[in-house]
Motif scaffolding. Structure first.
Motif, mmCIF file in Angstrom:
data_model
loop_
_atom_site.group_PDB
_atom_site.id
_atom_site.type_symbol
_atom_site.label_atom_id
_atom_site.label_comp_id
_atom_site.label_asym_id
_atom_site.label_seq_id
_atom_site.Cartn_x
_atom_site.Cartn_y
_atom_site.Cartn_z
ATOM 1 N N ASN A 124 40.775 38.397 37.061
ATOM 2 C CA ASN A 124 40.344 38.107 38.444
ATOM 3 C C ASN A 124 38.990 37.399 38.439
ATOM 4 O O ASN A 124 38.764 36.455 39.190
ATOM 5 C CB ASN A 124 40.226 39.394 39.262
ATOM 6 C CG ASN A 124 41.583 39.884 39.750
ATOM 7 O OD1 ASN A 124 42.566 39.174 39.593
ATOM 8 N ND2 ASN A 124 41.621 41.081 40.322
ATOM 9 N N ASP B 255 30.740 39.145 38.163
ATOM 10 C CA ASP B 255 30.966 37.727 37.872
ATOM 11 C C ASP B 255 30.033 36.894 38.724
ATOM 12 O O ASP B 255 29.303 37.423 39.564
ATOM 13 C CB ASP B 255 32.435 37.354 38.127
ATOM 14 C CG ASP B 255 32.860 37.651 39.542
ATOM 15 O OD1 ASP B 255 32.193 37.170 40.497
ATOM 16 O OD2 ASP B 255 33.864 38.413 39.743
ATOM 17 N N THR C 298 46.778 38.995 48.506
ATOM 18 C CA THR C 298 46.263 37.984 47.564
ATOM 19 C C THR C 298 45.769 36.764 48.322
ATOM 20 O O THR C 298 46.226 36.504 49.435
ATOM 21 C CB THR C 298 47.364 37.587 46.555
ATOM 22 O OG1 THR C 298 46.817 36.607 45.656
ATOM 23 C CG2 THR C 298 48.592 36.991 47.229
ATOM 24 N N THR C 299 44.820 36.060 47.747
ATOM 25 C CA THR C 299 44.370 34.800 48.344
ATOM 26 C C THR C 299 44.736 33.635 47.412
ATOM 27 O O THR C 299 44.399 32.493 47.694
ATOM 28 C CB THR C 299 42.848 34.817 48.561
ATOM 29 O OG1 THR C 299 42.212 35.111 47.312
ATOM 30 C CG2 THR C 299 42.420 35.833 49.600
ATOM 31 N N ARG C 300 45.389 34.002 46.293
ATOM 32 C CA ARG C 300 45.712 32.961 45.315
ATOM 33 C C ARG C 300 47.164 32.529 45.457
ATOM 34 O O ARG C 300 48.034 33.346 45.791
ATOM 35 C CB ARG C 300 45.461 33.484 43.904
ATOM 36 C CG ARG C 300 43.966 33.760 43.648
ATOM 37 C CD ARG C 300 43.635 34.005 42.207
ATOM 38 N NE ARG C 300 44.330 35.157 41.677
ATOM 39 C CZ ARG C 300 45.273 35.066 40.747
ATOM 40 N NH1 ARG C 300 45.606 33.899 40.258
ATOM 41 N NH2 ARG C 300 45.854 36.161 40.305
ATOM 42 N N LEU D 216 44.754 44.561 41.679
ATOM 43 C CA LEU D 216 43.747 45.550 42.110
ATOM 44 C C LEU D 216 44.396 46.853 42.550
ATOM 45 O O LEU D 216 43.868 47.928 42.285
ATOM 46 C CB LEU D 216 42.878 44.973 43.230
ATOM 47 C CG LEU D 216 41.845 43.934 42.790
ATOM 48 C CD1 LEU D 216 41.017 43.456 43.986
ATOM 49 C CD2 LEU D 216 40.914 44.527 41.738
ATOM 50 N N LEU E 16 50.120 37.742 42.828
ATOM 51 C CA LEU E 16 51.104 38.718 43.321
ATOM 52 C C LEU E 16 50.444 39.711 44.284
ATOM 53 O O LEU E 16 51.101 40.384 45.037
ATOM 54 C CB LEU E 16 51.676 39.513 42.142
ATOM 55 C CG LEU E 16 52.860 38.902 41.390
ATOM 56 C CD1 LEU E 16 53.180 39.759 40.182
ATOM 57 C CD2 LEU E 16 54.073 38.802 42.310
HETATM 58 P P1 ADP Z 1 46.017 38.503 42.626
HETATM 59 O O1 ADP Z 1 45.035 38.381 41.470
HETATM 60 O O2 ADP Z 1 47.379 38.394 42.233
HETATM 61 O O3 ADP Z 1 45.619 37.762 43.830
HETATM 62 P P2 ADP Z 1 44.730 41.008 42.847
HETATM 63 O O4 ADP Z 1 45.127 42.298 43.469
HETATM 64 O O5 ADP Z 1 44.276 41.092 41.451
HETATM 65 O O6 ADP Z 1 45.882 40.015 43.048
HETATM 66 O O7 ADP Z 1 43.541 40.405 43.687
HETATM 67 C C1 ADP Z 1 43.617 40.390 45.051
HETATM 68 C C2 ADP Z 1 42.643 39.433 45.617
HETATM 69 O O8 ADP Z 1 41.346 39.908 45.488
HETATM 70 C C3 ADP Z 1 42.592 38.097 45.064
HETATM 71 O O9 ADP Z 1 43.611 37.280 45.581
HETATM 72 C C4 ADP Z 1 41.211 37.617 45.403
HETATM 73 O O10 ADP Z 1 41.191 37.068 46.671
HETATM 74 C C5 ADP Z 1 40.416 38.852 45.411
HETATM 75 N N1 ADP Z 1 39.650 39.050 44.206
HETATM 76 C C6 ADP Z 1 39.924 39.796 43.142
HETATM 77 N N2 ADP Z 1 38.946 39.756 42.231
HETATM 78 C C7 ADP Z 1 37.980 38.951 42.763
HETATM 79 C C8 ADP Z 1 36.707 38.494 42.275
HETATM 80 N N3 ADP Z 1 36.222 38.879 41.090
HETATM 81 N N4 ADP Z 1 35.994 37.642 43.032
HETATM 82 C C9 ADP Z 1 36.500 37.227 44.222
HETATM 83 N N5 ADP Z 1 37.695 37.628 44.733
HETATM 84 C C10 ADP Z 1 38.429 38.473 43.994
#
Ligand code: ADP
Length: 627
Positions: free
Chosen positions: A522, A552, A571-573, A581, A577
């Motif tokens: 992440n 980070d 998710t924002t990506r 988290l 998925l």
């Molecule tokens: P995914 O990685 O599949 O999106 P995650 O549950 O790992 O799912 O993460 C959920 C969301 O949390 C991400 O889409 C992102 O928007 C945010 N996120 C996670 N880690 C970070 C980070 N280190 N910095 C900024 N945003 C983060």
């Protein structure tokens, strides 16, 4: 309602009191009436008896002048008066008077002059007196029998005068008169046996005899001028003023009997309680024009009435109180019954309500039970979903790992290719030493490849125990095996600061590796657009637990999203998925710890910092990992 009842109660009590008073008063008047009637019944014959007694006694004296008038010597004296005859007749009269017991006997000529008298020797002798003005003389001289009550002009003594004409040859030549004192009558009335008050009135209503001393020589009604004049002329009552006695009549009977009150009876025999009220019964005293009146004190009548009233009061009070008590009691019983009825009704209603509530509760209970079953089913489904999620998380990790492994394997394989080619060339050229060196490098490379595959095997076989003592640094290294290729590729600077001693915490080892892998992935993802790409990993040790901070230099997490990023599928990506988290948080939670996030300040370098908090494990328990 209670007010209305109170008013009713008061009205009943007032009515009862009125009734009681009415009954008492009625009893008083009824008893008084009866007692008065009884007294009247007894008193009338008594009055008659008194009249008869007095009449009988007086009639004795009626004959005295008649007897004297028969005497030839007396007639002779009237026809031819001389001193010798007078003296003889005086003696004769004195003698007869003494025997009969009269006051005086005397002879008058037709002019009213007394020729001879029984009291000729006394200072108040009648001899020589002229009584022509007295009515008894006038009646007798005209041939009648004279009766007259009056006060003697010579003696001042009151008495009854009785007279008879004395005839000779059909001619009236004189009058014989006798005076009778009536004191004995009054004396007889004062005997203790006589309980009544008595008076006798003459034709003018003047009281001439009375048992009440104050009443003698009074009148019961005002005298007319004519009467007064006659009394004066006849010198009947000498100088007595004859006042009128006030005796208001309260009631009058058919036979003339009266209830009267004497304002001042001045009676020495009146009952002490007497209010001066008397029942007066009259009777005529023939042949005189007198009237005898017998008075009986009404005190006993009043006492009887009072007793009757008291008795009536008590009886009626008992009756009314019993009635009120019975009424109150019946009302109480009625109220109690009504209350019981109301209670029964309320109880019935309550039972119905309870039944309704019970049935409602049963319904609710059934619904709850159904819901519990539903929940259990949902929980089951959730659990399955979770397992599936974990599974898919694992799959995702495996996918990532596969990419990493490919990368890992590619390099040694390429090197292997190069070194084996070189070794073959060295052998061909006879340069064995270099060939051997290459072969030993190849051997190292194969070892490394074996190590990598063994890691994979280990990953596949490892037990997923959420709470065992594990070595944090080792778990991190394991995660890095899969990651450093990407970190290198993305040109990310990795600063890891661990303490020298091993950090032992309670967690699933694969789980923690997975958490590290997720957080590092992440972080790398987040810094894709960042100029400075740096990941810092450090341990913050507390007494009871350990915090691992992974920060980070990415953009951090906006306030709107920070609450949501741990939700599954958030998710924002594009290729995300949204499970990384949520799974990581689940793993740490299962180990009794927590996973939190906050944004770092710009001074600290900005970006996000994820904090894994885990409980320490007892030292020496770590390292028992299966291989
Ligand atoms: P995914 O990685 O599949 O999106 P995650 O549950 O790992 O799912 O993460 C959920 C969301 O949390 C991400 O889409 C992102 O928007 C945010 N996120 C996670 N880690 C970070 C980070 N280190 N910095 C900024 N945003 C983060």
């Amino acid at each position: 309602m209670p007010n209305h009842r109170n008013l009713k109660n008061i009205a009943t009590v007032v009515l009862a009191v009125c009734l009681l008073i009415a009954m008492t008063v009625m009893a008083y008047w009824w008893a008084k009436r009866r007692s008065l009637d009884d007294m009247h019944r007894v008193l009338a014959p008594r009055a008659e008896f008194y009249a008869a007694t007095i009449g009988g006694m007086l009639s004795k004296y009626e004959f005295l002048p008649l007897a004297v008038a028969q005497s030839a010597e007396v007639a002779d004296l009237l026809e031819h008066t001389d001193a010798g005859k007078v003296s003889r007749i005086n003696d004769y009269l004195k003698d007869i008077n003494t025997r009969v017991g009269a006051f005086a006997v005397y002879i008058l000529n037709t002019q009213g002059l007394v020729l001879a008298s029984s009291n000729w020797q006394e200072p108040t002798s009648y001899v020589g007196q002229n009584y022509a003005f007295r009515p008894y003389f006038q009646q007798a001289v005209q041939g009648g029998i004279g009766h007259f009550y009056g006060i003697g002009v010579s003696t001042g003594e009151a008495g009854l005068f009785i007279s008879q004409p004395l005839r000779r040859g059909g001619r009236i030549i004189g009058v014989v008169a006798a005076k009778v004192s009536l004191d004995w009558i009054e004396r007889s009335w004062s005997a203790p046996a006589v309980v009544d008050q008595i008076w006798v009135t003459d034709a003018n209503g003047v009281v001439i005899l009375s048992s009440i001393p104050g009443l003698k020589f009074t009148t019961l009604a005002p005298l007319s001028a004519l009467q007064r004049n006659a009394i004066l002329v006849q010198r009947q009552f000498f100088r007595e003023p004859l006042p009128v006695v006030d005796h208001p009549v309260r009631e009058e009977f058919a036979d003339g009997a009266k209830v009267l009150s004497l304002t001042d009876p001045a009676s020495n025999r009146a009952a002490p309680s007497s209010k001066g009220e008397f029942l007066a019964v009259g009777h005529s005293l023939a042949p005189l024009e007198w009237r005898i009146t017998v008075l009986s004190d009404l005190a006993p009548v009043r006492a009887v009435a009072r007793n009757a009233a008291l008795a009536a009061f008590l009886v009626w009070a008992v009756i009314l109180l019993s009635f009120l008590y019975a009424r109150q009691r019946s009302r109480r019983i009625h109220e109690r019954l009504a209350a019981q009825e109301a209670l029964k009704q309320a109880y019935g209603e309550l039972e119905i309500k309870v039944e309704q509530r019970t049935s409602d509760l049963q319904d609710t209970n059934q619904r709850l039970q159904a819901e519990v079953v539903e929940r259990e089913r949902a929980e089951q489904t959730l659990r399955y979903a979770q397992v599936e999620l974990v599974q898919s998380g694992k799959l995702a990790a495996i996918g990532q790992m596969a990419a990493g492994i490919t990368h890992e394997l590619n390099q040694p394989l390429a090197a292997l290719q190069t070194f084996s080619d070189n070794a073959r060339a060295f052998i061909v050229r006879g340069r064995n030493a270099e060939a051997l060196e290459n072969l030993s490098i190849i051997s190292d490379l194969v070892k490394r490849l074996g190590y990598i595959t063994s890691q994979l095997k280990a990953f596949a076989r490892r037990r997923d125990d959420s709470k065992r003592p594990i070595h944090v640094q080792r778990a991190f290294e394991q995660a890095m095996l899969l990651l450093h290729a990407r970190i290198d590729a993305e040109q990310v600077q990795l600063n890891v600061v661990w303490p020298e001693q091993p950090l032992l915490v309670l967690c699933s080892e694969i789980g923690l590796e997975q958490v590290f892998a997720n957080l590092l992935h992440n972080a790398v993802d987040a810094m894709a657009a960042s100029e400075v790409r740096r990941i810092e990993v450090r341990a913050v040790q507390h007494t009871d637990d350990l915090e691992i901070h992974i920060s980070d230099t990415g953009p951090g997490i906006s306030a709107a999203l920070i609450e949501k990023i741990f939700d599954p599928f958030f998710t924002t990506r594009d290729q995300g998925l949204g499970l990384g988290l949520s799974i990581s948080a689940g793993i740490i939670r299962a180990a009794g710890g927590s996973l939190a996030v906050r944004n770092r300040t710009a001074q600290d370098g900005g970006g996000a910092v994820f904090i894994i908090r885990l409980m320490y494990a007892a030292a020496g328990e770590a390292g028992n990992r299966e291989t």
